[in-house]
Design a protein around this motif. Structure first.
Motif, mmCIF file in Angstrom:
data_model
loop_
_atom_site.group_PDB
_atom_site.id
_atom_site.type_symbol
_atom_site.label_atom_id
_atom_site.label_comp_id
_atom_site.label_asym_id
_atom_site.label_seq_id
_atom_site.Cartn_x
_atom_site.Cartn_y
_atom_site.Cartn_z
ATOM 1 N N ASP A 147 -13.921 -50.587 54.032
ATOM 2 C CA ASP A 147 -12.545 -50.104 54.193
ATOM 3 C C ASP A 147 -12.508 -48.635 54.632
ATOM 4 O O ASP A 147 -11.592 -48.210 55.344
ATOM 5 N N ALA A 198 -13.225 -48.722 58.242
ATOM 6 C CA ALA A 198 -12.027 -49.193 58.947
ATOM 7 C C ALA A 198 -11.051 -48.028 59.121
ATOM 8 O O ALA A 198 -10.459 -47.840 60.194
ATOM 9 N N GLN A 199 -10.906 -47.243 58.077
ATOM 10 C CA GLN A 199 -9.980 -46.106 58.131
ATOM 11 C C GLN A 199 -10.453 -45.060 59.147
ATOM 12 O O GLN A 199 -9.650 -44.494 59.896
ATOM 13 N N ARG A 229 -12.348 -45.633 61.781
ATOM 14 C CA ARG A 229 -12.129 -46.191 63.125
ATOM 15 C C ARG A 229 -10.666 -46.036 63.518
ATOM 16 O O ARG A 229 -10.330 -45.670 64.636
ATOM 17 N N ARG A 230 -9.805 -46.355 62.546
ATOM 18 C CA ARG A 230 -8.369 -46.315 62.802
ATOM 19 C C ARG A 230 -7.912 -44.908 63.200
ATOM 20 O O ARG A 230 -7.092 -44.728 64.097
ATOM 21 N N PHE A 233 -10.762 -47.579 70.868
ATOM 22 C CA PHE A 233 -11.601 -48.560 71.558
ATOM 23 C C PHE A 233 -10.886 -49.101 72.801
ATOM 24 O O PHE A 233 -9.697 -49.405 72.747
ATOM 25 N N LEU A 278 -2.819 -58.448 71.956
ATOM 26 C CA LEU A 278 -2.164 -59.625 71.370
ATOM 27 C C LEU A 278 -1.151 -60.105 72.416
ATOM 28 O O LEU A 278 -0.142 -59.434 72.670
ATOM 29 N N ASP A 306 4.378 -52.823 71.428
ATOM 30 C CA ASP A 306 3.922 -53.301 70.117
ATOM 31 C C ASP A 306 2.396 -53.332 70.048
ATOM 32 O O ASP A 306 1.804 -53.047 69.009
ATOM 33 N N ILE A 348 -0.208 -50.768 67.400
ATOM 34 C CA ILE A 348 -0.954 -51.416 66.304
ATOM 35 C C ILE A 348 -1.750 -50.418 65.434
ATOM 36 O O ILE A 348 -1.660 -50.471 64.204
ATOM 37 N N PRO A 349 -2.513 -49.496 66.019
ATOM 38 C CA PRO A 349 -3.251 -48.566 65.155
ATOM 39 C C PRO A 349 -2.321 -47.747 64.250
ATOM 40 O O PRO A 349 -2.669 -47.447 63.104
ATOM 41 N N LEU A 362 0.634 -48.778 63.216
ATOM 42 C CA LEU A 362 1.153 -49.730 62.228
ATOM 43 C C LEU A 362 0.165 -49.845 61.070
ATOM 44 O O LEU A 362 0.553 -49.816 59.896
ATOM 45 N N LEU A 363 -1.112 -49.955 61.414
ATOM 46 C CA LEU A 363 -2.144 -50.077 60.378
ATOM 47 C C LEU A 363 -2.241 -48.800 59.552
ATOM 48 O O LEU A 363 -2.609 -48.827 58.384
ATOM 49 N N ARG A 417 -3.398 -47.952 73.804
ATOM 50 C CA ARG A 417 -3.628 -48.280 72.389
ATOM 51 C C ARG A 417 -4.758 -47.421 71.814
ATOM 52 O O ARG A 417 -4.705 -46.984 70.668
#
Lengths: 238, 375
Positions: free
Chosen positions: A79, A82-83, A85-86, A91, A99, A106, A110-111, A113-114, A158
């Protein structure tokens, strides 16, 4: 000299064990600095993607360590990675990985939103980066209705939206025609120069060399840096 | 909440699979509601005698399991009970059995309940339109169960029916009862019941009591127990529970409906499990991308749970709507819907869908984000 943002120190990757061991990547060290474009080339199966995955914190090396902004992250929990990377890595994938049912805006958001960014700020920032890649007029178009070149630009947006210091690009021009490919490369170069980011590009495409500051060649898991490849920013291979 | 829109967008993106799953949960909720409300309707009718009769306390033999499964007590217990502090009134009820002859000549078993004028304690509270309690007054008067009228050639008031060789005259009908015994139930006055079934003059099946205002059942029960040994004393609620317990234990209905609900829940769960898992397989790269760009395990779990709960809630709401429409159209099934049933089915749907999402969650959590770099 520009500061080092991402550093791999003696990282290597072995798949399998015993007689079935495969050295996907032999121990190697790489420094990646802000404002530079590092290109990684090599034949298929040479270990480029393994190296990119390790640099992108999605694959743990068997040995060595990775430092992001000076912090050793190799042993961090899933996790935490993940944080990181976010927040710190953007990437751009060969197949875009948008998506398809979501609009361009949208997908770009995404990044954020996460990360938990509020709706208004998400929207503003996503619109801004879509503007950077000349996609302002397509914000509400679903990804599946965009052309290949447009999809790649949304994928770039993105990668930019979270203000990550490092952009990792996997074959960003592979699916693009000449015009779209040139546009994407110009964008990536601009991002490195004007937005103080480090850009790492894995590619087979020689066209990318025109924006490369450094070239790394990978073959059979061995990494070789090509010194004096070209004069910085001239695009002329020597 | 931040992931709700993304989760829903991912569902809308695969409309056919989403609609299929929704259909599965709808069918599941609908079937659960239908099974549970049918059972509830049955239980309400099974326990209608204690529920609707204007009786606060029932005294039966020590071995009493339900109204239909009991012995008798001496008739003197009526007087003893009536004189107990806290008791407003006491009345006898007799329950005898015999054979009734249908118009087509077929003879079937019958339970004859005799109640005493003028209170008629023990008579079902719900009488058919046009039937009054007073109609039981007089010789050979009987009340038939409205449900049984077709068995008696769509009996009308004034028709004659033979019970144990005695002629009974139909003087009214009662409603809302489905006794769990295979026999017909007939109400008559107590003398007629004794006469028809040969029930002993010095015995009664139950002593029905009314409590004085403010009297507590537990206090009165203690006093009754001290005065009247070897009996079972039920409050209205206790006899209600006993009727239902007896019905569920002694008939296959409980198992039958229980299995029905479980199968319905399983069907819904399987639909959701298979579809969610297949959606995850179809979108492996999408979930890989989400992991690569920074989705934590909790984010991905929430994403899938939101999808599972969307199916549960939407499928349930459609199921309830469909069920209510069906219940309104097919009145003859006499299904009873209660808030408890609605809440239970909602919870079962939610839990089933949550459990059904676990395989998909596990698949996503073990996904290697590096897959997004592969061509």
């Amino acid at each position: 000299m520009n500061p080092v943002v991402l550093e791999a120190i003696n990282v290597g990757k072995i798949y399998g064990n015993g007689d079935l061991q495969v050295h996907a990547l032999h121990p190697t060290s790489i420094e990646i600095r802000r404002r530079e474009v590092l290109v990684i080339m090599g034949p298929s199966g040479s270990g480029k993607t393994t190296l990119l995955s390790i640099l992108g914190l999605v694959l743990a090396p068997t040995e060595g360590e990775v430092r992001l902004d000076g912090q050793v992250v190799t042993k961090a929990k899933a996790d935490v990675l993940a944080q990181l990377r976010r927040d710190k890595v953007g990437f751009i994938f060969q197949q875009f990985n948008l998506l398809s049912g979501l609009s361009a805006i949208d997908n770009v958001a995404i990044p954020l939103l996460l990360r938990g960014t509020g709706a208004r700020e998400r929207s503003e920032r996503a619109r801004r980066v879509l503007g950077l890649v000349s996609m302002s007029d397509k914000t509400n178009v679903k990804a599946r209705k965009l052309s290949v070149g447009q999809q790649q630009r949304v994928a770039i947006a993105r990668a930019l939206v979270a203000d990550a210091g490092v952009l990792l690009c996997d074959e960003p021009t592979a699916s693009l025609d000449g015009t779209s490919g040139r546009a994407v490369l110009d964008t990536l170069q601009t991002l490195a120069r004007s937005e103080n980011r480090a850009v790492v590009i894995v590619t087979h495409d020689d066209r990318v060399l025109r924006i490369a500051d450094r070239l790394i060649y990978v073959e059979d898991g061995q990494v070789r840096e090509q010194p004096h490849l070209k004069q910085p920013n001239t695009g002329a291979i020597q | 909440m931040r992931l709700v829109r993304l989760a829903l967008q991912m569902l809308v993106d695969v409309p056919f699979k989403s609609l299929g799953t929704l259909l599965g949960v709808f069918v599941s909720s609908f079937l659960m509601l239908q099974e549970m409300s049918t059972l509830e309707g049955l239980l309400m009718r099974v326990s209608a005698a204690p529920d609707t009769a204007n009786v606060d306390v029932w005294i039966g033999s020590a071995a009493t399991e339900s109204i239909g499964a009991t012995d008798s007590v001496p008739a003197s217990r009526v007087g003893a009970a009536a004189g107990t502090p806290g008791v407003a009134w006491a009345a006898p009820i007799v329950l005898g059995s015999g054979r009734v002859t249908r118009p087509d000549g077929v003879r079937e078993c019958v339970s004859v309940l005799g109640v005493q004028a003028p209170r008629y304690a023990g008579l079902p509270g719900k009488l058919a339109a046009g039937t009054t309690r007073a109609a039981l007054r007089g010789s050979a008067r009987i009340f038939l169960n409205d449900n049984d009228r077709p068995s008696f050639g769509h009996a009308q008031v004034g028709d004659r029916i033979e019970i144990n060789g005695h002629a009974g005259v139909v003087s009214g009908f009662f409603e809302g009862m489905d006794p769990h015994a295979p026999c017909f139930y007939i109400y008559t006055n107590i003398d007629e019941a004794r006469s028809m079934t040969g029930f002993s003059e010095d015995r009664v099946t139950f002593v029905a009591l009314g409590l004085k205002p403010g009297a507590r059942f537990e206090d009165v029960k203690s006093r009754l127990s001290a005065r009247i040994p070897d009996v079972t004393i039920f409050s209205r609620k206790e006899l209600h529970d006993a009727e239902i317990r007896y019905f569920l234990v002694r008939t296959p209905a409980g198992v039958f409906f229980g299995v029905g609900v479980a199968v319905a829940a399983l069907v819904g769960g399987l639909f959701v499990a298979v579809t969610l898992y297949s959606m995850v397989i179809d979108r492996t790269r999408d979930y890989g991308m989400l992991k690569a760009v920074g989705a934590k395990s909790g984010d991905l779990m929430r994403l899938l749970l939101i999808q599972a709960w969307t199916f549960a809630i939407a499928g349930y709401l459609i199921g309830v709507t469909g069920f209510l429409i069906m219940r309104g159209v097919v009145v003859s099934l006499r299904m009873a819907i209660t808030p408890q049933i609605l809440v239970s089915v909602a919870l079962v749907s939610l839990v089933t869908c949550t459990l059904a999402s676990l395989a998909a969650v596990r698949r996503v959590l073990t996904l290697d984000p590096a897959l997004v770099f592969r061509g």
